[in-house]
Design a protein around this motif. Sequence first.
Motif, PDB file in Angstrom:
ATOM      1  N   UNK A  97       0.845  -1.188   0.000  1.00  0.00           N
ATOM      2  CA  UNK A  97       0.000   0.000   0.000  1.00  0.00           C
ATOM      3  C   UNK A  97       0.884   1.242   0.000  1.00  0.00           C
ATOM      4  N   UNK A  98       1.031   1.933  -1.124  1.00  0.00           N
ATOM      5  CA  UNK A  98       1.862   3.135  -1.159  1.00  0.00           C
ATOM      6  C   UNK A  98       1.248   4.241  -0.292  1.00  0.00           C
ATOM      7  N   UNK A  99       2.050   4.925   0.513  1.00  0.00           N
ATOM      8  CA  UNK A  99       1.517   6.024   1.333  1.00  0.00           C
ATOM      9  C   UNK A  99       0.784   7.075   0.495  1.00  0.00           C
ATOM     10  N   UNK A 100       1.288   7.342  -0.710  1.00  0.00           N
ATOM     11  CA  UNK A 100       0.642   8.340  -1.563  1.00  0.00           C
ATOM     12  C   UNK A 100      -0.768   7.912  -1.946  1.00  0.00           C
ATOM     13  N   UNK A 101      -0.982   6.614  -2.140  1.00  0.00           N
ATOM     14  CA  UNK A 101      -2.310   6.119  -2.484  1.00  0.00           C
ATOM     15  C   UNK A 101      -3.249   6.264  -1.293  1.00  0.00           C
ATOM     16  N   UNK A 112      -3.066   8.486   1.020  1.00  0.00           N
ATOM     17  CA  UNK A 112      -3.362   9.909   1.133  1.00  0.00           C
ATOM     18  C   UNK A 112      -4.372  10.352   0.074  1.00  0.00           C
ATOM     19  N   UNK A 113      -4.178   9.869  -1.168  1.00  0.00           N
ATOM     20  CA  UNK A 113      -5.089  10.242  -2.249  1.00  0.00           C
ATOM     21  C   UNK A 113      -6.509   9.765  -1.962  1.00  0.00           C
ATOM     22  N   UNK A 114      -6.654   8.570  -1.410  1.00  0.00           N
ATOM     23  CA  UNK A 114      -7.974   8.052  -1.082  1.00  0.00           C
ATOM     24  C   UNK A 114      -8.593   8.837   0.077  1.00  0.00           C
ATOM     25  N   UNK A 115      -7.762   9.214   1.043  1.00  0.00           N
ATOM     26  CA  UNK A 115      -8.259  10.002   2.179  1.00  0.00           C
ATOM     27  C   UNK A 115      -8.832  11.327   1.699  1.00  0.00           C
TER      28      UNK A 115
END
Length: 412
Positions: free
Chosen positions: A209-213, A215-218
């Motif tokens: 699970x990439x941190x950027x993903x 964050x984008x979903x949040x």
Amino acid sequence: MPEHYDSLETRDPGEREKSLLAALQGHIAHAKLNAPGWSRILADVDPQAVRDRATLARLPVTRKSDLPSLQKTALPFGGLNAIPSARMGRIFVSPGPIYDPGGTGPDWGRTSRALFAAGFRAGDVAVNTFAYHFTPAGAVFESGAVALGCAVVAAGTGQTETQVSTIADLRANAYIGTPSFLKLIVEKADELGADVTCLEKAAVGAEYLPPALRTAMKERGIRVLQSYASADVGMIAYESEALEGMILDEGLLLEIVRVGTGEPVEPGEVGEVVVTSFNADYPLIRFGTGDLSAVLPGASPCGRTNTRIRGWLGRADQATKVKGMFVHPAQVAEVAKRHGEILKARLVVDNPDGSDRMTLRCEVRGEPAEGLSAAIGDTLRNVTKLRGEVMLVLPGELPNDGKVIEDAKKYG
């Protein structure tokens, strides 16, 4: 909403340890009596003598990589099942092939606790995009969601446009599946102009699970939490809203062992995840998952008191080919075992001039004795049948990443 699945999650750690160890003797006796495979593997083990973690650590490790050969001799489960295979309800097929059981009891794979931590509650409509074909993820996560009172859309994999329209039509508020497929779904929804703002929560796994993903979903209003499970064990550990490591499932005893051995590592050191599962149908005792992780100190701020791990940190299966011959972590462990001065060893394999080279880096106690490097080199050659260099280093100098063999060869 209630914060915890049940009172087991917040009990005193000492009470949990005492309860699990108290159940261990009876569980081992049950496995030996009812599962022919465990009767053979644990033939010399007296269940009543397994009183604590020290005595547990003396039992052999049965690894996931052993399952194909075990199962070939006794299909479908290698004799590790304590009830007849016909009573399992489901039989799954994982790559290998490995046959995995799926029992008939509610939440047999113990996924409901992880889903609860991810915010799933009764009345949610959850679209389950894990595969239902051959492999167990779809069925296992569905079982956990149904146990919580969710309505599950058995979506399975692929058909992104249909996934989008289904979520929009049913106003599904929860997602189960891989993080990468969640990304594809919301991007396809954007492309189609479909309204999937109903999605509020996602329980993801099976890949990084990439941190950027996250964050984008949040930013889209979707809270994403991940879990760590396997086809044979079921749920192993899961994230909570604290996002500080993964919390061990209540139905397991966890050990982190040095790769190539069954010896527990020091707290915080990376090693192979070994679990004992208290599943009466399919008991797994000191089962080596082949995955790397490490224990985190302390308890989670969310109030759950069970052991936390750092999550999946790679694979423990580090066999590497050197000059046409495989070298295995167990061989490195054997070299270290024959020299008590070695605290930790790491075999680095590279090819600086196009020819394979081995260098065994060893952390040693105190001032090394004269001739120690040469003696270790001789042992390395005797064990692996290959010549290698030896480099002695200070304690703590080797990386804490669980690697016993580092393949640093470069090609092209």
